[in-house]
Design a protein around this motif. Structure first.
Motif, short mmCIF file in Angstrom:
data_model
loop_
_atom_site.label_atom_id
_atom_site.label_comp_id
_atom_site.label_asym_id
_atom_site.label_seq_id
_atom_site.Cartn_x
_atom_site.Cartn_y
_atom_site.Cartn_z
N VAL A 529 -30.08 23.41 13.57
CA VAL A 529 -30.05 21.84 13.54
C VAL A 529 -28.97 21.07 12.77
CG1 VAL A 529 -31.07 19.43 14.45
CG2 VAL A 529 -32.44 21.40 14.87
N ALA A 530 -29.92 21.25 11.85
CA ALA A 530 -28.77 20.37 10.31
C ALA A 530 -27.21 20.69 10.59
CB ALA A 530 -29.51 20.37 9.19
N ILE A 531 -27.07 21.78 10.48
CA ILE A 531 -25.67 21.91 10.49
C ILE A 531 -24.65 23.59 11.24
CG2 ILE A 531 -24.98 21.82 8.00
CD1 ILE A 531 -25.75 24.56 8.79
N ILE A 539 -31.61 14.02 16.00
CA ILE A 539 -32.41 12.75 16.56
C ILE A 539 -32.52 11.79 15.65
CG2 ILE A 539 -33.39 14.07 18.77
CD1 ILE A 539 -36.17 13.71 17.11
N GLY A 540 -31.90 11.98 13.92
CA GLY A 540 -32.18 10.70 12.93
C GLY A 540 -33.35 11.02 12.22
N ARG A 541 -34.35 12.06 12.32
CA ARG A 541 -35.54 12.72 11.83
C ARG A 541 -36.01 14.11 11.65
NH1 ARG A 541 -40.33 10.82 14.39
NH2 ARG A 541 -39.77 8.83 14.86
N PRO A 542 -36.64 14.56 10.84
CA PRO A 542 -36.18 15.49 10.52
C PRO A 542 -37.13 16.66 12.54
CG PRO A 542 -37.39 15.32 8.72
CD PRO A 542 -37.25 14.14 9.91
N VAL A 543 -35.80 18.20 12.43
CA VAL A 543 -36.22 18.06 13.87
C VAL A 543 -35.80 19.54 13.19
CG1 VAL A 543 -35.04 18.97 15.80
CG2 VAL A 543 -35.33 16.05 15.37
N ALA A 544 -36.48 21.07 14.19
CA ALA A 544 -36.47 22.25 13.72
C ALA A 544 -36.08 22.73 15.30
CB ALA A 544 -37.39 22.95 12.79
N GLY A 545 -35.11 23.36 15.39
CA GLY A 545 -35.04 24.36 17.07
C GLY A 545 -34.04 25.18 16.88
N LYS A 546 -33.82 25.75 17.53
CA LYS A 546 -32.69 26.92 18.21
C LYS A 546 -31.88 27.06 19.99
CE LYS A 546 -30.78 30.35 17.20
NZ LYS A 546 -29.58 30.38 17.87
N THR A 547 -31.10 27.35 19.61
CA THR A 547 -29.68 27.40 20.79
C THR A 547 -30.35 28.25 21.31
OG1 THR A 547 -28.06 27.55 19.59
CG2 THR A 547 -28.64 26.23 19.96
N GLY A 548 -29.87 28.99 22.75
CA GLY A 548 -30.09 30.05 23.38
C GLY A 548 -28.49 30.36 24.49
N LYS A 607 -42.21 15.33 7.54
CA LYS A 607 -41.41 15.94 6.70
C LYS A 607 -41.93 17.12 6.79
CE LYS A 607 -38.51 13.14 3.47
NZ LYS A 607 -38.80 12.57 2.33
N PHE A 608 -40.89 18.22 6.97
CA PHE A 608 -41.88 20.05 7.05
C PHE A 608 -41.91 20.45 6.38
CE2 PHE A 608 -38.67 19.94 10.81
CZ PHE A 608 -38.96 19.84 11.85
N ASP A 609 -43.00 20.89 5.66
CA ASP A 609 -43.38 21.91 4.82
C ASP A 609 -42.50 23.11 3.94
OD1 ASP A 609 -43.70 24.08 6.17
OD2 ASP A 609 -46.02 24.64 5.66
N THR A 610 -41.43 22.60 4.09
CA THR A 610 -40.45 23.77 3.32
C THR A 610 -38.93 22.62 2.79
OG1 THR A 610 -39.24 25.17 3.04
CG2 THR A 610 -39.37 24.49 5.74
#
Length: 745
Positions: A529-531, A539-548, A607-610
């Motif tokens: 999501v970041a790059i 969305i202006g806060r930590p997001v984790a995800g994947k496209t398909g 925040k995520f734990d990583t």
């Protein structure tokens, strides 16, 4: 010795034997006698059954007050009434107040000999059998209005001989106890017309928006035509079918002489104004999914119920708007969002429930494309890979299959994080081949995929069909630290009197993967999501995800999580045809962002734990790179209002997109001119891999029981690239960190 005269006298005294009657006469007589006897016994039995049944029948007043079906009021999590389902009863219409045209229409189309028979119509039954013999199938029913009333009040719709016998007995008993007018009054006030409407007043209000006292001839014809098949001829479901059936009713009324043929010909049913059906919005996708679960959660009951659900009204409205605003023309969209405990907060199964109530969020199965790589990399991380390990983006052939990247270019040596962020197909294929395609399939099963999974090499790129709700559940399990999530939609069920019948109890899910694996995949997902391919989901806060994205742009996916809420979005055509420009990193990611901005606005930033680690140089994402600025799409502000592109803060965004620079394969950049930039500089690798520093404990591989982990400051060994695999060769096995280095089993 006797004389001849004596013999003649003896013969003359003997009487001649009687002549026997023919067999057919004797058989006919026996049939007549036995038939009469059996008919007499049957008549006595039937008369007794009718007499006893008539004695047990409720009174007319009791039948008027009885109701069929079960009413269910569905509420949102805050108590807001979402929809009321089940039977709907209008005002009781006494016989004298029922419009004559309504009575004539119903009798004409359902039972033209209603005034002549005694509850069962032998002529109608014979006519029905003759039509059956002529056409080879049952086209004309033999049930009278009285029989239909008996079935509506006392029986079910099972087509069995026993039920028909009971129906006939009840019909005869009704005719013996009540007048024809009373029977017709009961019938018109109790028969089911579809859409939950029982009786002509409820049907008139539902379909035409006014009481039954004002029914016109065209409206009466449409209502009378619904009894045969309420779900097929409902005006709110299929206007054309309702009109066609209504024209049949008008024709029968003209044949029976209740209206003039010229009047019937002059009526245009297409001009009848159909009332717009309320509560037929996207909420019904959710209720259609959740309410059938009541059969498993509750004991059998006919009491009116109040069902409290997990649905958030604001999120549901925002989800509907986000899908409609971003879905490409001619395509459909679906969205599922669930809380950290599996509570479904919003569900959109399509762009318009009235036009199509097919729930694509729970029932449609489509290829997930690169979103499936979640399971490939989970299997690789569990096998010992870490986000900073080196892999090679280069041509690979596995059992005759050669995946390719966008533009046919390859980045060479990169780390796992970059390969995932930019959705490199060759790396996913190599990793899947190394850990085993069966292992990847088992990982998908572990995370809740319920559809069949193939284990051919191409499965690593998402060629197995999946459901959106299952994929969303899998990402929610990652958000929960690698523990299983069970989606649910019902919180509690009460009777309208307040008696609690069911209460949902949350239970801790099973651990699916070790914590370091969940942290590692979260690292990869937030990098995407970041790059990477999912930049439009920021969305202006930590997001984790994947496209398909699937072949020829037939399907677009985005699945991700932030602040404890996991959301999955799918877009595509129902006929699986290509949708020009559809990519997971565009419309689905944009719809995700538009919804999530609203969904998490009242939640604290988590925040995520990583730690988020980004490559110093950017590569071209495989097939799914986002085109345009991530801010150039619809989104929802803090008040729930949809904001169009270019209108945020009153002015369109200008200037280049924020974030690190993007380089496409073959472009010039810092480093070697005319060649792809390195995935990361040596200085960045020193920092990212922890050379000389303590590695991130959340990503450190767990030691094997009974062995010591890596010493502080020790760099875990890197992975050598797997060689190209061709048909007939054994699958390569890359060197893995040893047990002494803390690699998991």
């Amino acid at each position: 010795m006797p004389s001849n005269s004596g013999r003649r006298r003896a013969g003359a005294d003997r009487s001649p034997e009687p002549r026997r009657k023919p067999f057919w006469r004797r058989a006919l007589r026996a049939i007549f006698v036995w038939g009469f006897a059996l008919a007499l016994l049957g008549a006595i039995f039937l008369g007794s059954a009718v007499y006893m049944t008539a004695r047990e029948l409720p009174t007319f007043a009791d039948l008027k007050s009885s109701q069929n079906g079960q009413m269910i009021v569905v509420r949102a999590r805050d108590g807001t009434e979402l929809v009321s389902l089940g039977p709907s009863y209008g005002r009781w219409m006494p016989y004298g107040q029922i419009p004559q045209v309504m009575k004539d229409a119903m009798v004409s189309v359902e039972d033209r000999r209603f005034r002549q028979h005694f509850g069962v119509d032998p002529i109608g039954m014979v006519r029905s059998v003759m039509v059956r013999v002529e056409t080879g199938r049952w086209k004309q029913g033999g049930s009278t209005i009285t029989q239909q009333l008996a079935r509506t009040i006392f029986l079910n719709n099972n087509r069995t001989f026993g039920r028909k016998v009971r129906e006939g007995v009840l019909a005869l008993a009704l005719e013996s106890k009540f007048s024809k007018d009373q029977i017709l009054e009961l019938y018109l006030n109790k028969v089911y017309f579809g859409g939950g409407a029982y009786g002509i007043d409820a049907a008139s209000r539902k379909f035409f928006g006014h009481p039954a006292a004002g029914l016109s001839t065209p409206e009466a014809a449409i209502i009378a035509g619904l009894v045969k098949a309420p779900s097929n001829y409902s005006p709110t479901a299929d206007v054309k079918a309702a009109i066609a059936r209504g024209e049949v009713v008008l024709g029968v009324m003209a044949e029976n002489g209740v209206i003039d043929p010229s009047e019937a010909a002059a009526i245009d049913l297409s001009t009848v104004k159909i009332a717009k059906e309320g509560n037929q919005n996207s909420v019904r996708y959710f209720t259609d999914w959740a309410l059938p679960q009541l059969d498993l959660l509750l004991p059998e009951t006919s009491e009116p119920l109040e069902v409290w659900t997990t649905l958030d009204v604001g999120m549901q409205q925002t989800a509907t708007s986000a899908v409609k605003a971003n879905v490409p023309g001619g395509a459909q969209g679906a969205l599922v969002s669930m809380d950290r405990d599996g509570a479904v907060l919003a569900m959109v199964g399509g762009t318009d429930y009235v036009n199509s109530n097919y729930n694509r969020a729970t029932n449609a199965v489509r290829q997930p494309g690169s979103a499936w790589k979640l399971f490939v990399y989970l299997a690789a991380l569990e096998a010992g890979y870490k986000p900073d390990d080196k892999v090679h983006d280069e041509p690979v052939t596995i059992e005759g299959w050669s995946p390719h990247n966008s533009g046919g270019t390859f980045a060479g040596e990169i780390d796992v994080r970059s390969a995932f962020a930019y959705s490199k197909n060759t790396v996913a294929a190599s990793l899947g081949n190394e850990v085993g395609f069966g292992t990847v399939a088992a990982m998908a099963r572990r995370f809740g995929i319920t559809t069949p999974i193939t284990t051919v090499p191409s499965m690593v790129l998402g060629t197995s069909d999946v459901r959106l709700i299952d994929m969303t559940r899998a990402f929610a399990a990652v958000s929960a630290g690698g523990t299983s999530i069970e989606p649910y939609g019902i919180v509690k069920v009460e009777t309208t009197g307040g008696k609690l019948l069911y209460q949902h109890r949350s239970t801790r899910g099973q651990v699916l993967v070790p914590p370091h694996v969940a942290a590692g995949i979260t690292d990869l997902l937030q990098s995407a999501v970041a790059i990477g391919t999912g930049r439009a989901a920021q969305i202006g806060r930590p997001v984790a995800g994947k496209t398909g994205t699937t072949t020829s742009n037939k399907d677009g996916w985005f699945l991700g999580f932030s602040s404890g809420i996991t959301t999955g979005v799918w877009m595509g055509r129902d006929d699986a045809k290509a949708v020009p420009g559809l990519q997971g990193g565009r419309a689905p990611a944009q719809a995700f962002a538009a919804f999530m901005r609203y969904a998490v606005k009242n939640r604290p930033v988590e925040k995520f734990d990583t730690e988020l680690k980004l490559p110093e140089w950017q590569l071209e994402p495989d097939d799914e790179y986002m085109m345009g600025n991530p801010d150039d799409y619809y989104y929802v502000d803090e008040n729930g209002n949809m904001i169009e592109p270019g209108t945020a803060d009153g002015a369109a965004r200008t200037g280049p997109a924020s974030g690190p620079p993007r380089y496409e394969d073959g472009s010039e950049g810092p480093g070697t001119a005319g060649a792809p930039p390195p995935a990361a500089s040596e200085d960045f690798l020193d920092r990212a891999t922890g050379r000389g520093n303590q590695p991130d404990p959340g990503l450190r591989a767990a030691p094997r029981p009974g062995t010591a982990g890596p010493a502080s400051g020790q760099r875990p060994p890197t992975v050598t690239r797997p060689p190209t695999v061709t048909r007939g060769q054994a699958a390569p096995v890359a060197s893995r960190p040893s047990a002494a280095a803390g690699a998991p089993n």
